[in-house]
Scaffold this active site. Sequence first.
Site, mmCIF file in Angstrom:
data_model
loop_
_atom_site.group_PDB
_atom_site.id
_atom_site.type_symbol
_atom_site.label_atom_id
_atom_site.label_comp_id
_atom_site.label_asym_id
_atom_site.label_seq_id
_atom_site.Cartn_x
_atom_site.Cartn_y
_atom_site.Cartn_z
ATOM 1 N N GLY A 242 4.678 -29.926 12.537
ATOM 2 C CA GLY A 242 3.923 -31.809 12.348
ATOM 3 C C GLY A 242 4.850 -33.235 12.265
ATOM 4 C CD GLU B 158 2.037 -31.251 15.636
ATOM 5 O OE1 GLU B 158 1.481 -30.772 16.766
ATOM 6 O OE2 GLU B 158 1.806 -30.870 14.940
ATOM 7 C CD GLU C 109 4.669 -26.327 15.185
ATOM 8 O OE1 GLU C 109 4.370 -27.080 14.932
ATOM 9 O OE2 GLU C 109 5.595 -25.610 16.793
ATOM 10 C CB ALA D 256 2.638 -28.423 8.955
#
Length: 289
Positions: free
Chosen positions: A139, A142, A162, A95
């Site tokens: 992300g 994911e 993260e 991200a």
Amino acid sequence: MLAARVRPCASQFGKFVTPLRTQYSSAAGKSYEYIKVSTPRTGVGLIEIHRPKALNALFTPLILELNEAFKAFDKDHSIGAMVLTGSHKAFAAGADIKEMSTKDFADAYGNDFIESWSELPNTVKKPVISAVNGHALGGGCELAMMCDIMYVSEKANLGQPEIKLGIIPGAGGSQRLTRAIGKSKAMELILTGKNFSGRNAYDWGLAAQIFETPEQCVDAALETAETIASYSRIAVKACKEVVNKSQDLGVREGVEYERRVFHGLFGSEDQKIGMTAFAEKKKAQWKHR
């Protein structure tokens, strides 16, 4: 700002892709800034994340474009399956920290930050295959796991790092990774932030297939998508539904649910077409109803 690029028949994988053989898809006619959309094979929609200067880092404008493209292909009757990929260097390197670093709790919670990132698994009915090359972190990992099938190249680099930023996965990483590879291994990866390879992803059961090169990975994903798209759309939709339901139900309840959907397909025209064609040793000509 990146220049918008839409090439309905071309991509970085063009020389490995079978030429377009379908009718033109309206979903591929939209101009996007952060993704490229095409229909390179019969019944197949291809979406390429295209934010090269940021290694395809995900942020809300890009996600909104992805959601729009997925929904357009999902409604397009000429499309039976989709492939999502990035570049050789990065599927999506995570991200965009710049977008989230200044947010406080009220902003993130009050405005449901990254809720839009989960529209793919929640709303798209047709199968989506992720072809993962290069970095797929945070992300990006994911997003790859949100797809129905994952293909990886040997040198793909995945992970949920993260913890190194003082946060946790927020778009399903802790849930999908644990379901795929088990609690102990997922806990180790999430708590340490360690990355893992495409080979690991395949060996642990997270990825369905592994390939030596990015080109082979994407081409195989397109081939599988084309195979899926050649079947009855009704049956394919039902298959995806019952497999996904298995993640929410116990075995007994899941089998009962599967049986009800199975019975329901006997009301479709495609069921009659498929069984008649099999009995007559002919190729089924699906009506998708």
